[in-house]
Design a protein around this motif. Structure first.
Motif, PDB file in Angstrom:
ATOM      1  N   SER A   1      56.383 -59.717 153.025  1.00 23.65           N
ATOM      2  CA  SER A   1      55.286 -58.754 152.937  1.00 23.65           C
ATOM      3  C   SER A   1      54.164 -59.320 152.079  1.00 23.65           C
ATOM      4  O   SER A   1      54.412 -60.110 151.160  1.00 23.65           O
ATOM      5  CB  SER A   1      55.773 -57.431 152.333  1.00 23.65           C
ATOM      6  OG  SER A   1      56.795 -56.869 153.123  1.00 23.65           O
ATOM      7  N   PRO A   2      52.918 -58.919 152.331  1.00 25.20           N
ATOM      8  CA  PRO A   2      51.807 -59.381 151.487  1.00 25.20           C
ATOM      9  C   PRO A   2      51.818 -58.693 150.129  1.00 25.20           C
ATOM     10  O   PRO A   2      52.367 -57.599 149.962  1.00 25.20           O
ATOM     11  CB  PRO A   2      50.566 -58.989 152.303  1.00 25.20           C
ATOM     12  CG  PRO A   2      51.015 -57.834 153.140  1.00 25.20           C
ATOM     13  CD  PRO A   2      52.464 -58.071 153.441  1.00 25.20           C
ATOM     14  N   LEU A   3      51.185 -59.339 149.157  1.00 23.45           N
ATOM     15  CA  LEU A   3      51.085 -58.841 147.787  1.00 23.45           C
ATOM     16  C   LEU A   3      49.615 -58.636 147.456  1.00 23.45           C
ATOM     17  O   LEU A   3      48.788 -59.515 147.720  1.00 23.45           O
ATOM     18  CB  LEU A   3      51.711 -59.845 146.812  1.00 23.45           C
ATOM     19  CG  LEU A   3      51.455 -59.629 145.320  1.00 23.45           C
ATOM     20  CD1 LEU A   3      52.203 -58.390 144.821  1.00 23.45           C
ATOM     21  CD2 LEU A   3      51.883 -60.859 144.521  1.00 23.45           C
ATOM     22  N   LEU A   4      49.273 -57.501 146.869  1.00 24.36           N
ATOM     23  CA  LEU A   4      47.896 -57.195 146.487  1.00 24.36           C
ATOM     24  C   LEU A   4      47.773 -57.199 144.974  1.00 24.36           C
ATOM     25  O   LEU A   4      48.570 -56.574 144.269  1.00 24.36           O
ATOM     26  CB  LEU A   4      47.489 -55.824 147.034  1.00 24.36           C
ATOM     27  CG  LEU A   4      46.055 -55.378 146.765  1.00 24.36           C
ATOM     28  CD1 LEU A   4      45.068 -56.243 147.538  1.00 24.36           C
ATOM     29  CD2 LEU A   4      45.878 -53.896 147.114  1.00 24.36           C
ATOM     30  N   HIS A   5      46.754 -57.914 144.472  1.00 28.79           N
ATOM     31  CA  HIS A   5      46.508 -57.930 143.032  1.00 28.79           C
ATOM     32  C   HIS A   5      45.042 -58.263 142.778  1.00 28.79           C
ATOM     33  O   HIS A   5      44.523 -59.254 143.292  1.00 28.79           O
ATOM     34  CB  HIS A   5      47.395 -58.969 142.335  1.00 28.79           C
ATOM     35  CG  HIS A   5      47.027 -59.224 140.900  1.00 28.79           C
ATOM     36  ND1 HIS A   5      47.128 -58.253 139.922  1.00 28.79           N
ATOM     37  CD2 HIS A   5      46.533 -60.338 140.281  1.00 28.79           C
ATOM     38  CE1 HIS A   5      46.738 -58.758 138.764  1.00 28.79           C
ATOM     39  NE2 HIS A   5      46.369 -60.008 138.959  1.00 28.79           N
TER      40      HIS A   5
ATOM     41  N   LYS B   1      42.746 -59.231 145.549  1.00 29.22           N
ATOM     42  CA  LYS B   1      43.151 -60.375 146.368  1.00 29.22           C
ATOM     43  C   LYS B   1      44.463 -60.055 147.081  1.00 29.22           C
ATOM     44  O   LYS B   1      45.343 -59.402 146.514  1.00 29.22           O
ATOM     45  CB  LYS B   1      43.325 -61.632 145.511  1.00 29.22           C
ATOM     46  CG  LYS B   1      42.091 -62.038 144.733  1.00 29.22           C
ATOM     47  CD  LYS B   1      42.380 -63.274 143.887  1.00 29.22           C
ATOM     48  CE  LYS B   1      41.196 -63.657 143.022  1.00 29.22           C
ATOM     49  NZ  LYS B   1      40.928 -62.632 141.961  1.00 29.22           N
ATOM     50  N   LEU B   2      44.583 -60.561 148.300  1.00 28.64           N
ATOM     51  CA  LEU B   2      45.800 -60.393 149.078  1.00 28.64           C
ATOM     52  C   LEU B   2      46.493 -61.748 149.147  1.00 28.64           C
ATOM     53  O   LEU B   2      45.930 -62.719 149.635  1.00 28.64           O
ATOM     54  CB  LEU B   2      45.476 -59.890 150.478  1.00 28.64           C
ATOM     55  CG  LEU B   2      46.672 -59.429 151.315  1.00 28.64           C
ATOM     56  CD1 LEU B   2      47.177 -58.073 150.804  1.00 28.64           C
ATOM     57  CD2 LEU B   2      46.291 -59.321 152.787  1.00 28.64           C
TER      58      LEU B   2
ATOM     59  N   VAL C   1      51.290 -71.187 150.114  1.00 25.11           N
ATOM     60  CA  VAL C   1      50.920 -69.886 149.567  1.00 25.11           C
ATOM     61  C   VAL C   1      49.408 -69.805 149.658  1.00 25.11           C
ATOM     62  O   VAL C   1      48.707 -70.802 149.471  1.00 25.11           O
ATOM     63  CB  VAL C   1      51.379 -69.744 148.097  1.00 25.11           C
ATOM     64  CG1 VAL C   1      51.074 -68.348 147.565  1.00 25.11           C
ATOM     65  CG2 VAL C   1      52.864 -70.055 147.956  1.00 25.11           C
ATOM     66  N   MET C   2      48.881 -68.600 149.960  1.00 31.16           N
ATOM     67  CA  MET C   2      47.440 -68.487 150.109  1.00 31.16           C
ATOM     68  C   MET C   2      46.948 -67.126 149.650  1.00 31.16           C
ATOM     69  O   MET C   2      47.727 -66.185 149.491  1.00 31.16           O
ATOM     70  CB  MET C   2      47.010 -68.738 151.555  1.00 31.16           C
ATOM     71  CG  MET C   2      47.540 -67.772 152.567  1.00 31.16           C
ATOM     72  SD  MET C   2      47.032 -68.212 154.261  1.00 31.16           S
ATOM     73  CE  MET C   2      45.248 -68.164 154.141  1.00 31.16           C
ATOM     74  N   ALA C   3      45.636 -67.042 149.438  1.00 33.84           N
ATOM     75  CA  ALA C   3      45.020 -65.799 148.986  1.00 33.84           C
ATOM     76  C   ALA C   3      43.775 -65.506 149.805  1.00 33.84           C
ATOM     77  O   ALA C   3      42.992 -66.410 150.117  1.00 33.84           O
ATOM     78  CB  ALA C   3      44.656 -65.888 147.506  1.00 33.84           C
ATOM     79  N   PHE C   4      43.594 -64.234 150.151  1.00 33.40           N
ATOM     80  CA  PHE C   4      42.397 -63.735 150.823  1.00 33.40           C
ATOM     81  C   PHE C   4      41.610 -62.842 149.866  1.00 33.40           C
ATOM     82  O   PHE C   4      42.200 -62.181 148.999  1.00 33.40           O
ATOM     83  CB  PHE C   4      42.768 -62.873 152.034  1.00 33.40           C
ATOM     84  CG  PHE C   4      43.493 -63.579 153.131  1.00 33.40           C
ATOM     85  CD1 PHE C   4      42.795 -64.201 154.159  1.00 33.40           C
ATOM     86  CD2 PHE C   4      44.883 -63.612 153.170  1.00 33.40           C
ATOM     87  CE1 PHE C   4      43.464 -64.838 155.197  1.00 33.40           C
ATOM     88  CE2 PHE C   4      45.565 -64.242 154.203  1.00 33.40           C
ATOM     89  CZ  PHE C   4      44.843 -64.858 155.216  1.00 33.40           C
TER      90      PHE C   4
ATOM     91  N   THR D   1      36.953 -58.778 152.395  1.00 35.92           N
ATOM     92  CA  THR D   1      36.217 -59.510 153.432  1.00 35.92           C
ATOM     93  C   THR D   1      37.092 -60.376 154.321  1.00 35.92           C
ATOM     94  O   THR D   1      36.666 -60.784 155.404  1.00 35.92           O
ATOM     95  CB  THR D   1      35.159 -60.409 152.783  1.00 35.92           C
ATOM     96  OG1 THR D   1      35.824 -61.469 152.052  1.00 35.92           O
ATOM     97  CG2 THR D   1      34.257 -59.619 151.852  1.00 35.92           C
ATOM     98  N   GLY D   2      38.298 -60.712 153.874  1.00 29.98           N
ATOM     99  CA  GLY D   2      39.159 -61.610 154.631  1.00 29.98           C
ATOM    100  C   GLY D   2      38.868 -63.076 154.391  1.00 29.98           C
ATOM    101  O   GLY D   2      39.509 -63.942 155.008  1.00 29.98           O
TER     102      GLY D   2
END
Length: 442
Positions: free
Chosen positions: A183-187, A190-191, A207-210, A214-215
């Motif tokens: 599952s994605p993590l929100l903090h 940032k996702l 590992v990556m962050a959006f 805006t994506g």
């Protein structure tokens, strides 16, 4: 953020949101279940109250709503909205090429559908998993969902799609033995998304962050490993650990636990020890849990490592607080921890309570309802809820004494895999065909 989320509720809610400080708003979030493993990512609801101990098909069921298909995805709750991921139909009846993958929004008060949106198509089943296994996450302004096909999507609370991104199209096919299930993590807006794989691919894990709004891809870093064969694969969800006022992203799998800078993705520390036998079949399902600066990371059944957060480089020895090894620990259910006790449930329903700071055994293993357990335990309102695949929920008293308060059964519709969600005075239990809202009724 809260003001918008409350706009459809009541004038009092809007006034409350405007009047409260940001710190108090953060506390208010604990009345909801905004993500996998709850508001603090530890399987605990501190805002729950007056929850029932007993229920059946005819007792303490506030409502139940039919769902399109089975899923291991956990419901998430914010305000008057519940979000669940689901295929559009069960695999046995799906159309050629796989059914659609949906994000479904239900009303909290009565379970009626508010909206349903397509995320992707091409659903497939993998044993206890399909392409809807990742749980969504919300902050009350947006809701983010991910599919096992690699699509990451952001939507408004009203169901408008803001952006979409497909990981497999951009970075290549997933190479996990049983399909993607993290599952994605929100903090901090940032996702964060992890792809730990290698059983059917030579492509590196990453590992990556959006940017959640805006994506935009903020960073993507490879995560090296010395794991062999299927031990590359992880179905875990990343978590957060705070030390010395700094928050780090914690990723578990591929034989290692790693801490990452949320701004850049850079690996700060790494601990080995999840696969002491160097097994080729040590894929990991149990997600890491972090409470009071300690990270609890399970391997495939054993060992469980308690690592003090912080440090730099190889912290395998320097930051190991304690290690727990039993003949068989949990393979699927993620433990729950309130900071004082760590509650572990293995796949056969045996419950163990450890001192969270020292690892000393408080009790266990103790038997709960007979059956296989895939859902993770939840601590709420002084109770521990353990639901097995046959929809039998054992309710234990939280604390140092093993005490069964109740055993509750609902009609079996196949394997129940989803973990419970808790919000205020309600429990949300997902079976293969329904979402139940459970609460005390006069």
């Amino acid at each position: 953020m809260i003001t918008r989320a409350c706009s459809g509720l009541s004038p009092f809610c809007v006034f409350f949101a405007m009047a409260m400080s940001s710190a108090a708003i953060c506390e208010d979030m604990r009345d909801y279940w905004p993500q996998w493993r709850g508001p603090d990512l530890n399987g605990v609801s501190t805002g729950a109250r007056n929850l029932p101990e007993t229920w059946s098909e005819t007792e303490n069921i506030v409502w139940k709503t039919h769902l399109p298909s089975w899923s291991g995805g956990t419901p998430v709750v914010w305000g008057n909205q519940i979000f669940v991921t689901s295929p559009s139909e069960p695999e046995s009846g799906q159309s050629e090429g796989g059914s659609r993958l949906l994000l479904v929004c239900l009303a909290k008060e009565d379970g009626r559908p508010l909206w349903m949106r397509d995320l992707d198509s091409g659903n497939r089943g993998h044993h206890k998993q399909n392409m809807s296994s990742p749980s969504p996450v919300t902050d009350g302004t947006h809701v983010w969902a991910m599919t096992g096909t690699g699509t990451v999507a952001a939507l408004t609370m009203e169901g408008d799609i803001v952006w979409k991104f497909n990981l497999q199209k951009e970075y290549g096919p997933f190479g996990l033995n049983f399909g993607y299930g993290s599952s994605p993590l929100l903090h901090d807006g940032k996702l964060f998304v992890q792809v730990l794989h290698g059983y059917t691919t030579d492509a590196p894990s990453y590992v990556m962050a959006f940017d959640g709004a805006t994506g935009k891809v903020l960073w993507r870093v490879e995560r090296p490993t010395t794991a062999l064969s299927e031990s590359h694969d992880a179905y875990t969800t990343p978590t957060l650990v705070a030390n010395d006022g700094k928050t780090q992203i914690v990723v578990s799998g591929g034989d290692y636990v790693t801490g990452h800078d949320p701004e850049t993705g850079a690996e700060i520390w790494r601990a080995a020890g999840l696969n002491p036998r160097n097994s080729r079949r040590n894929r990991i399902i149990v997600s890491p849990v972090a409470v009071d600066g300690i990270v609890y990371a399970c391997s495939s059944r054993k060992p469980l490592l308690a690592l003090r957060g912080g440090g730099m480089g190889d912290v395998t020895a320097s930051h190991l607080a304690w290690k727990w090894e039993q003949p068989s620990g949990p393979d699927v259910p993620t433990p729950a921890c309130d900071g004082k006790y760590l509650y572990i449930v293995d796949d056969h329903g045996a419950a163990t309570c450890l001192d969270a700071k020292t690892g000393a055994t408080i009790y266990g293993p103790e038997r709960t309802a007979k059956g296989i357990v895939s859902a993770s335990p939840v601590i709420a309102d002084g109770k521990i809820y353990i639901t097995n695949e046959d929809v039998v929920t054992t309710v234990l008293a939280a604390g140092s004494e093993f005490k069964i308060l109740a055993t509750n059964t609902l009609p079996s519709e196949g394997k129940t895999l989803s973990s419970l969600a808790v919000s205020e005075d309600r429990i949300y239990l997902r079976t293969p065909a329904h979402l139940y809202c459970i609460g005390k009724k006069p």
